[in-house]
Design an enzyme around this catalytic site. Structure first.
Site, PDB file in Angstrom:
ATOM      1  N   LYS C 170      -2.009   7.299  -2.723  1.00 65.66           N
ATOM      2  CA  LYS C 170      -1.589   6.215  -1.507  1.00 65.66           C
ATOM      3  C   LYS C 170      -0.918   6.740  -0.374  1.00 65.66           C
ATOM      4  O   LYS C 170      -1.581   6.397   0.883  1.00 65.66           O
ATOM      5  CB  LYS C 170      -0.768   5.115  -2.088  1.00 65.66           C
ATOM      6  CG  LYS C 170      -0.338   4.182  -1.090  1.00 65.66           C
ATOM      7  CD  LYS C 170      -1.266   3.026  -0.913  1.00 65.66           C
ATOM      8  CE  LYS C 170      -0.713   2.071   0.191  1.00 65.66           C
ATOM      9  NZ  LYS C 170      -1.678   0.948   0.740  1.00 65.66           N
ATOM     10  N   ALA C 171      -0.054   7.773  -0.561  1.00 64.68           N
ATOM     11  CA  ALA C 171       0.411   8.327   0.774  1.00 64.68           C
ATOM     12  C   ALA C 171      -0.775   9.116   1.441  1.00 64.68           C
ATOM     13  O   ALA C 171      -0.584   9.008   2.651  1.00 64.68           O
ATOM     14  CB  ALA C 171       1.502   9.259   0.247  1.00 64.68           C
TER      15      ALA C 171
END
Lengths: 294, 294, 294, 294
Positions: C170-171
């Site tokens: 996600k990051a």
């Protein structure tokens, strides 16, 4: 008996012209001075014994020295003096100009029998006042030797290469100034956010391997004092970094740090203001980090 | 009568320990020295009159000075000395350590009645040999004053803040070194590609606003000579820049130039080699531009 | 009969919880919902048939789903629920959390007999409302299969690795969003300054190799319209880019573009405002270039 | 009956010319083709029913389409055709050219009564073969409409502005391709170093906000397969990014990401090799991080 002229009496040009005028008077001649805002020329004449003249009359000098904001202003003045220059004279341009402009300007003057040297200076207002500027010159050795004795504002005069090399070295010097200043601002902002005393940190850095002119002089004198005295404008430093990046582009070089810093100074000039002192670039570093360098 | 010990006899530690040993001898005591490769400790003893001892025996010193590659090695040595330290003693860590490690190390030692000061040094091998290093110390004033007379390798010793501040300033200093060096390499590469003589350019820059320790010393002495003497490894400078970037991260700072330069030094350490001198980072600048700085 | 709970009813969490509640009702049970501003929980209950409860009561659910601003808020809630959780239950954290937090959170819950999965989501408010979010999960396959049928908001659910891998992907996804958006902003600013019509340029780019989600959706819908609807805050995207840069740091990686863009988004969040929509980062690009993307 | 000519039969030009030839034959005329390595023209004639001719004879065409490596080659060909062009004809340059070159080339042709349109294409070899290229055109509407029916290789043809705008949009598109590709490489390298499966990560990103043409197509097809098929050279993408940076320079813009990525691609072209596929830029990302994207 040689006649000299000085074009452009800004923060740098005015004291430079004063040194020229003082040396000329020793031989009993006046230095002609001209400035777009002509009152500055008249004031210079009154204070330094130079002679204020309309632009076209400066064309009769044996040595013309110009110190203008950018090569664009030099091109303009060159155009206005077309047909008024004296064959055999030499034009020394101390503007922080563009290396691309130099060969073009030299050719344009050669057509009129006039030599051209790109000869930007370094040392700031202080060295201009004391007559100890470093002059970096591009052009033929012989022409440089002809003018050397007359550049009374020079402490050191170094030939760095052919036409354009003077402008090139000046642009790179100022790009390094820009990088060193910005990085020091980042480093101090981070130290401040970690609770470190910035004066003590600067003392250490200035006794260590990370020191530069910016940590030794500019930041303690201009930033930590919050004075930001506008002796050299942020817009002009952004312009000079841009000349260095143009040089990168013209050889398809890879200079990621100079490229990035140029982008940041252009941003700073727009966000902080082009007329602010160049050290006020660190006000953008402060905004970016939500801190103050104090 | 105070006993001192020195842990880590690398390029920096060895001459630092020699100064400690010389000063101790004036009071009639030996400086204990230890090194992972123990032969270096024995050689130091033979040459400088220190006393080589196993690691655990150094725990009986009143003052322990360590100078190791990174905080990880210090943590390891701290672990091995657990239970062997003398209450009331002081540990001075001259490693270019991590600010995050310092409070943890201080706490760990305080549990054993031992004080801890982070005290990295600057000045390189030359200043280590002449005993004129700059020492930047984080920790309480009183503790610093206790050890100040015994740090015989120090030319200047400056308190920069609380525990961790010494490491922080060192990391930022070295990040600035990294930035200034890389940018100068870019600038010279571009000047070279434009046909400018690099020695003349450096002469000018060093008399001008773009000068830094890297243009004044490192590049003329190590790069233009093509010597790149490996006194301070490229991998270690990449490590230090990384510590500075960790500091940026921990305060969610915005330091685009330090961030970028850290990435470039890590790349250089991998592509050029971590054991090369730190100035060999410019070999990557050369590869990126298809030129040589000469 | 399984009880589920949902913690955090923000722009994403509220519609996600609504889907959970709808599916639970099919089995005749209520979904417990909690929000720090408790009125939002009561409103959710009224509108979606969930049941608003104090935080500690959610601890009796068999499946807890959290969707909070950062891992710090998750840690806080974990602390408040300590001693109130049901052994054998599973906690699914849909927060855009920090990979460093995941193993710690998993361990903390395991001590209480509770499983932990990091499971951030992608797709924005639109996909949250339609129940078609992409869920990227880190953790053991068996645990993932247990919860899969109950995550009613998921369109796609993909296991990307062990604990922490969900947060990591996600990051990085959001860091790429940040890079692609900023670069597109730069490119359009430059095209605009060259007099090119930006809509036509986007049409071409979107049929060409430079297209991305940002040129296809975000910029035409949010930037060129000047709407900048605040569905995903600039401060949160800066936070996510920062997580990606932390990941670079923890492996001593070299990611100059992600590093630089993180610095720029932190600057944008400070200068433009963290509550603005993430696409308002381009307002800083506009300021830096003295232009407007329209 | 209109005669058309096609100059430059590279990976893109050859299938584009084949479509032109096929459409011309419907009207009973041949498409003239020329290539510096003339054997490629003869082979094209044999395979596609075009007619290979010396360069000067192509000057008699009513419509000349060029597709060459850079504007420099176009300038050269323009020079060789001087005096051989037919007044009233139109020259359509599909080269990924330089916006600075376009007005100059247009003027040069106008002196010979020939119109000029800058009309670079996007879509790669696949779209060239299927005749579905996107063509972005700079120039007057009326001239564009004249040639539109004859550009048989175009799927979509969009006017983006005045002369030079086509080249400008193409350069920015490719700069965005370069940024998106590099950043995705960084992100995947970091995920790999954290033990995340790259295929799963790409699946998630491609269903999420960070997706771009590079994560959807280039990286899965060319990088993860380790095929790096050289259909579009790294040196050419570095050249295109450089054109975008030149555009930044000419308006004194601030585009730190495009500036940095241009520097990195020039480095990659020198270190990895200009003839490698453009996706091989990620081999430099791999070297910088000591990892492989697999």
């Amino acid at each position: 008996m040689m006649t000299t002229a000085f074009l452009g009496l800004g923060a740098m040009g005015s004291p430079m012209a004063a040194h020229m005028a003082a040396r000329s008077r020793e031989s009993g001649v006046s230095t002609l001075v001209w400035n777009r805002t002509f009152g500055k020329a008249e004031a210079h004449a009154a204070q330094h014994g130079s002679r204020a003249t309309p632009l076209v009359e400066t064309g009769q000098a044996d040595l013309i020295v110009s110190c203008l904001p950018t090569s664009a202003e030099v091109d303009e003045v060159l155009g206005q003096l077309r047909g008024h220059l004296k064959a055999g004279s030499v034009w020394v341009d101390c503007t922080s100009g563009h290396p691309d402009a130099a060969p073009r300007q030299r050719e344009r003057l050669q057509e009129q029998g006039v030599a051209f040297l790109d000869a930007p200076v370094s040392g700031g207002v202080t060295a201009a006042q004391s007559g100890t500027l470093t002059v970096m010159v591009g052009g033929p050795d012989a022409e440089i030797e002809t003018v050397r004795p007359h550049l009374a504002f020079a402490g050191t005069l170094i030939r760095v290469g052919d036409t354009g090399a003077g402008f090139a070295v000046k642009a790179v010097n100022n790009a390094l100034l820009a990088v060193n200043l910005w990085a020091a601002g980042e480093g101090l902002a981070i130290l401040g956010l970690h609770g470190v005393n910035l004066s003590a940190a600067l003392d250490v850095i200035n006794a260590s391997s990370g020191r530069s002119n910016t940590t030794q002089n500019l930041i303690p004198q201009r930033v930590l004092t919050r004075e930001f005295p506008a002796t050299f404008g942020l817009g002009l430093l952004a312009k000079d970094a841009g000349i260095a990046l143009d040089m990168v582009e013209s050889v398809r070089g890879s200079a990621p740090v100079i490229a990035q810093v140029t982008a940041l100074y252009r941003a700073a000039a727009r966000i902080v203001g082009p007329q602010e002192d160049h050290t006020a670039a660190l006000k953008l570093v402060e905004q970016m980090n939500g801190t103050v360098l104090a």
